[in-house]
Scaffold this active site. Structure first.
Site: not given
Ligand SMILES: Cc1cc2nc3c(=O)[nH]c(=O)nc-3n(C[C@H](O)[C@H](O)[C@H](O)COP(=O)(O)OP(=O)(O)OC[C@H]3O[C@@H](n4cnc5c(N)ncnc54)[C@H](O)[C@@H]3O)c2cc1C
Length: 614
Positions: A13-14, A117, A237, A239, A249, A251-252, A283, A408, A413-414
């Site tokens: 649910a990301g 950026f 990657q 950082h 983290l 920030t830069e 980076r 990346r 990523s977003l």
């Molecule tokens: C500190 C930090 C700062 C960042 N800043 C940026 C930024 O500024 N801009 C950018 O573009 N990217 C940024 N990134 C990268 C980006 O945020 C992530 O790559 C991205 O949010 C991942 O999203 P997702 O939906 O793939 O997974 P996530 O948001 O990681 O969500 C994973 C989901 O999967 C679920 N899940 C996992 N395993 C299971 C399982 N076995 N069963 C059921 N559910 C499970 C979890 O509950 C969660 O809901 C950042 C990352 C970090 C760590």
């Protein structure tokens, strides 16, 4: 075992999972989201920097420039057609988020505000451009909240704190997943026409990481165990500035304000590695420099970290040396005003006040470029030819489309989450309309139940905590920023020993059923071990340096032999698998090929892979 039946099961649910759920439900599918965390606690919520889209609100910008930056940033391993879709779809995806109610910051004309950026340029590298759309420094948080509300409105069913532990594959078709309800320890089967993995990354393979505790790569490990290959796993990657040992983290922006990196000799070492850009080099360059200083015995107290110094006295001294205008000089109040969150982190977690003392930093494992291979509609592909597994989908950090190639670009990523989450959701809605239900096998879930019984019942002498720490240490030392044949071999043999102990000599302390985090963390350790292993194997085989994969024994990028994706798979034997790594999957170079078709001379071909010397 309780069986739940929904057209589409979204795992995670990301940002990626919620976008897919929203679009599958808008397309008429009955959708369930299964998540081990409460949705808004997903790691997407920590993203600060922003989301890139060529809106051109402040500077002239076009999706083709964004495409170019993405391809170049990925060191030409990026699939060019996918990057074009990413950049073109980013524009309306961001506007759509705005219409859903996401409170972006505004320009004085009330348009979505954008900021600079690294690597975001216009006119093919000519000049920096403001492309990152942001909601203060909480962009990811706002995306999660907005999408969650939209899913609730669209009557998506949520199974919070259900952890998926296996997928059900019947004759090459995905028929659903098996999950454990964390609050009861009960197993549940989710029977679906489509199962969509959006489980995020696996930074927890390394001891120092910016990733949350939950990022253990469950989805990718499950896919691997069920015979699916993983793509480009050698690219992870780092950082350069994570808080020492914690990895949080920094920030830069700290270096943007004049902060400098200093070794144990009091030397500003980046002057040696990158005489022009110095501390603001890219980076991967800065991460490598910190590692080299450490290897040369010049880390602080010989403990593998260096100082990031943003004290006004230090900064102004270097500014004076560089002949900077006195107006650029900073004082305590400037640091407080410009870097409030960083000061807060350091004071809270380290007891270090960056205005008075330097911050201890080291490279921190940050982002997985590789993962479950998919096409541009989030369908999971099973081989180099692009054949798909019906019913299986993936998007977000756990997937590899591949838009990030070998490295990346910040804020991409977003974009990846919303663009490919949306495309995947639409594809799922279309698929479930026509697909038949695949009957569940009578023994569905039996195998994974047995594996959990083994973990719970183990009476060996190895505790998961010890194995995890050893895995993270060897990954950091041997399969981190730098790799050589020797370190990779060391890593592979350490991991083999840890895997052996995990499967033959494990013991956990908590044998209960309700909210047994000891048990779940032990199972997650198994996922991490599998992913660490395939990362090491793919890194061993790729004998060149490209993007985040830096081999000291093969320093150059070698397009003649290695301009290809890696696919690594294992034979399903959990305890001692054998691996196969191949490089048969071609990189999509369609934009370059188009330039050739148009008869452009070589020096005008923007998308031609250009040699970079390391
Ligand atoms: C500190 C930090 C700062 C960042 N800043 C940026 C930024 O500024 N801009 C950018 O573009 N990217 C940024 N990134 C990268 C980006 O945020 C992530 O790559 C991205 O949010 C991942 O999203 P997702 O939906 O793939 O997974 P996530 O948001 O990681 O969500 C994973 C989901 O999967 C679920 N899940 C996992 N395993 C299971 C399982 N076995 N069963 C059921 N559910 C499970 C979890 O509950 C969660 O809901 C950042 C990352 C970090 C760590």
């Amino acid at each position: 075992m309780q069986v739940h039946k929904h057209d589409a099961i979204i795992i995670g649910a990301g940002g990626a999972g919620l976008m897919a759920a929203l679009y599958a439900s808008k397309g008429g599918a009955d959708v369930a989201v299964v998540s081990k965390l409460y949705p808004t606690r997903s790691h997407t919520g920590t993203a600060q920097g922003g989301i890139g889209a060529a809106l051109g609100n402040l500077d002239e910008d076009k999706p083709i420039y964004h495409t170019y930056d993405t391809v170049k940033g990925g060191d030409y391993l990026t699939d060019q057609h996918a990057a074009k879709i990413l950049a073109e779809n980013a524009v309306d995806a961001v506007i759509e988020l705005e219409h859903m109610g996401l409170p972006f910051d505004r320009t004085s004309e009330k348009r979505i505000s954008q900021r600079r950026f690294g690597g975001h340029t216009r006119n093919f590298g000519e000049q920096l451009v403001r492309r990152a759309c942001h909601a203060a420094d909480r962009t990811g948080h706002m995306i999660l909240q907005t999408l969650y509300q939209q899913c609730i409105k669209n009557e998506v069913s949520f199974f919070d704190e259900f952890q998926v532990v296996d997928m059900i594959v019947v004759d090459g078709v995905c028929a659903g997943v098996v999950a454990i309800e964390l609050g009861t320890g009960e197993f549940h089967i989710f029977h679906g026409k489509a199962s969509f993995f959006a489980t995020g990354g696996w930074g927890r393979c390394w001891s120092v990481t910016s990733n949350a505790h939950s990022l253990t790569g469950d989805g990718a490990a499950i896919a691997l165990r069920r015979g699916l290959p993983l793509e480009d796993m050698e690219f992870f990657q780092f950082h350069p500035t994570g808080i020492y040992r914690m990895g949080i983290l920094i920030t830069e922006g700290v270096r943007g304000e004049g902060g400098v990196l200093i070794n144990s000799q009091g030397e500003r070492f980046m002057e040696r590695y990158a005489p022009n850009a110095k501390d603001l080099a890219s980076r991967d360059v800065v991460s490598r420099a910190i590692y080299l200083e450490t290897r040369a015995g010049r880390s602080i107290k010989n403990r593998g970290y260096v100082h990031l110094d943003v004290r006004p006295g230090t900064v102004n001294r270097y500014f004076a040396e560089e002949g900077r205008d006195r107006g650029d000089f900073i004082d305590d109040a400037t640091v407080e005003r410009k870097l409030p969150d960083i000061l807060d982190f350091c004071r809270t977690y380290l007891g270090v006040d960056p205005v008075k003392e330097p911050m201890p930093v080291q490279p921190t494992a940050h982002y997985a470029m590789g993962g479950i291979p998919t096409n541009v509609d989030a369908e999971v592909i099973i081989d180099a030819a692009g054949n798909v597994m019906p019913g299986a989908y993936a998007a977000g950090e756990t997937a590899c489309v591949s838009v990030h190639g070998a490295n990346r670009l910040g804020t991409n990523s977003l974009v990846d989450l919303v663009v490919f989450g949306r495309r995947g959701g639409m594809k799922v809605a279309e698929f479930v309309k026509g697909a038949d239900w695949v009957p569940l096998p009578s023994d569905a879930g039996a195998e994974i139940r047995a594996e959990f019984d083994r973990i719970r019942g183990g009476s060996g002498s190895s505790r998961p905590g010890e194995l995890r720490a050893k895995m993270q240490a060897t990954m950091m030392d041997n399969i981190g920023v730098f790799r050589t044949e020797e370190t990779l071999q060391q890593g592979i043999s350490d991991l083999a020993e840890l895997r052996e102990r995990f499967h033959k000599d494990l013991q956990i302390d908590d044998k209960s059923r309700v909210f047994n985090t000891d048990l779940m963390e032990a199972w997650e350790l198994g996922c991490l071990l599998d992913l660490a292993d395939v990362t090491a194997r793919a890194a061993f085989e790729r004998k060149e340096s490209r993007g985040a994969h830096s081999r000291e024994d093969f320093k150059r990028r070698d397009d003649e032999n290695w301009l290809a994706h890696s696919l690594v798979s294992h034979d399903g034997n959990l305890a001692s698998p054998s691996y196969a790594v191949n490089f048969d999957k071609k990189v999509d170079l369609s934009l370059w090929e188009e330039e050739i078709r148009q008869g452009l001379p070589e020096d005008q071909q923007k998308f031609r892979p250009k040699e970079r010397v390391y």
